[in-house]
Design an enzyme around this catalytic site. Structure first.
Site, PDB file in Angstrom:
ATOM      1  N   TRP A 118      34.840  34.010  45.395  1.00  0.00           N
ATOM      2  CA  TRP A 118      35.196  33.225  44.216  1.00  0.00           C
ATOM      3  C   TRP A 118      36.587  32.626  44.309  1.00  0.00           C
ATOM      4  CZ3 TRP A 118      31.606  31.250  41.478  1.00  0.00           C
ATOM      5  CH2 TRP A 118      30.363  31.886  41.402  1.00  0.00           C
ATOM      6  N   ASP A 181      42.054  34.309  37.388  1.00  0.00           N
ATOM      7  CA  ASP A 181      40.649  34.333  36.969  1.00  0.00           C
ATOM      8  C   ASP A 181      40.272  35.802  36.801  1.00  0.00           C
ATOM      9  OD1 ASP A 181      37.925  34.325  36.655  1.00  0.00           O
ATOM     10  OD2 ASP A 181      37.475  33.289  38.532  1.00  0.00           O
ATOM     11  N   LYS A 205      30.549  38.491  30.883  1.00  0.00           N
ATOM     12  CA  LYS A 205      30.672  39.746  31.621  1.00  0.00           C
ATOM     13  C   LYS A 205      31.371  40.815  30.781  1.00  0.00           C
ATOM     14  CE  LYS A 205      31.194  36.922  35.777  1.00  0.00           C
ATOM     15  NZ  LYS A 205      29.911  37.125  36.440  1.00  0.00           N
TER      16      LYS A 205
END
Length: 370
Positions: A118, A181, A205
């Site tokens: 990511w 992030d 999440k």
């Protein structure tokens, strides 16, 4: 610090899974039953009014909900003054582009720490809009940070790599404002806000359901957006409009409000951190004591407390592992499609019964196939 796992927790027989089974998907965290009940009731009637599904974002009731949600988030994070809490849409992937478009103006560079899938996705998208300087995860430990011909405006990192099972033990010290992030480990551990310039996280999440993206930005980083950036994507414009420049994701904000309330009632972030340490320690203990049958993908110093990722010594057994896990009511244990292997997601809302059932299954699968 991880809490030692009780041996009985690993050896205990698995309880029967609920009708829907236990899910360990990295894409969405489960909601605790108390939160589900609160949301279900609000869909019928909320605070003596109509359904929260029809709550107008221009109403005073929504403004109160929004401000309560922001206040809960600030308390849980220990966020000091001088930051704006924005509610946006588009997911974390949209922020890969919106961060450079909002913070770099027409000049400057963005530094990105490469730690896995990511972080590379974020850097690749940012490179479409700005010059990106890619650094190793240990680059900040060097005697002097790298010098660049263009000013570096910020340093971007992914705090927890869901595909790789890699996590920063703590946010690093940086000569530039940190952009983090934190989609997958938000509110699972305390963070030091010193040096934090911007934090973003998609909500599904840690905070509820898809549709809401949280952006926390330091005041001094506002006012840098490119002139061509649409207003609904401009942090400065959104801050001035209190996140209501266009229709915000009302229902997702309500679910986040409920989830934040649940976290507070459990004891806040310290309680969530203790739970994450205990659960992940139990899983890693099962993997590490398997005699090589299970193979963790990351060394102890950088292991994720949220996403243990591992493989089987005999890779050909992986389809059978997943098939038998599903038969036992354990779903979504496959690794990321680009990485492979197996993966466990241990979000705050994951029930204890799910972790106990998983540990028993790991032991039983090794017994019958080892």
């Amino acid at each position: 610090m991880a809490v030692p796992c009780c041996p009985e927790a690993v050896a205990a027989p698995a309880a029967a899974a609920p009708a829907g089974g236990h899910r360990f998907s990295a894409a969405a965290g489960p909601l605790p039953p108390d939160v589900v009940d609160e949301v279900a009731e609000a869909c019928r009637s909320w605070r003596g009014g109509g359904s929260v599904l029809s709550l107008p974002f221009i109403s005073e009731a929504f403004r109160e909900l929004q401000h309560e949600t922001q206040a809960r988030l600030r308390r849980l994070l220990g966020l000091p003054p001088g930051y704006q809490v924005l509610f946006m849409q588009g997911g974390a992937s949209a922020q890969f582009a919106l961060v450079p478009l909002n913070l770099l103006g027409l000049d400057g560079a963005a530094a990105h720490l490469d730690t896995g899938h990511w972080s590379r996705r974020a850097a690749a998208e940012a490179a479409r809009h700005a010059r990106v300087v890619t650094l190793r995860h240990d680059a900040l430990d060097e005697p002097a940070p790298p010098r660049e011909t263009s000013p570096v405006a910020y340093l971007h990192l992914t705090s927890n790599e869901t595909a790789d099972g890699w996590q920063w033990p703590r946010l690093p010290t940086s000569p530039w404002p940190l952009v983090v992030d934190m989609s997958s480990d938000l509110l699972t551990r305390a963070i030091d806000c010193t040096g934090l310039g911007l934090l973003y996280a998609s909500a599904q999440k840690a905070l509820g359901v898809p549709g809401l993206t949280l952006v926390i930005v330091r005041d001094d980083l506002l006012g840098r957006a490119r002139p061509s950036l649409p207003g609904v994507m401009n942090y400065t414009a959104l801050a001035a409009a209190d996140s209501r420049l266009n229709t915000p994701p009302v229902f997702a904000i309500f679910v986040a409000h409920a989830m934040l309330g649940w976290i507070e009632r459990q004891g806040g972030v310290p309680a969530m951190a203790r739970t994450a340490a205990r659960r992940s320690h139990a899983v890693y203990q099962a993997l590490d004591t398997s005699g090589g049958f299970y193979r963790p993908q990351v060394g102890p110093a950088w292991r994720s407390s949220v996403h243990p990722c591992f493989g089987l010594a005999e890779r050909a057994l992986t389809p059978r592992f997943l098939e038998q896990a599903r038969a036992a009511g354990l779903f979504d244990l496959q690794g990321h499609p680009d990485v492979g292997g197996l993966r466990v997601s241990l979000y705050n809302g994951t029930p204890e019964a799910a972790v106990s059932a998983l540990l028993s299954f790991l032991q039983e699968f090794q017994r019958t196939h080892g």
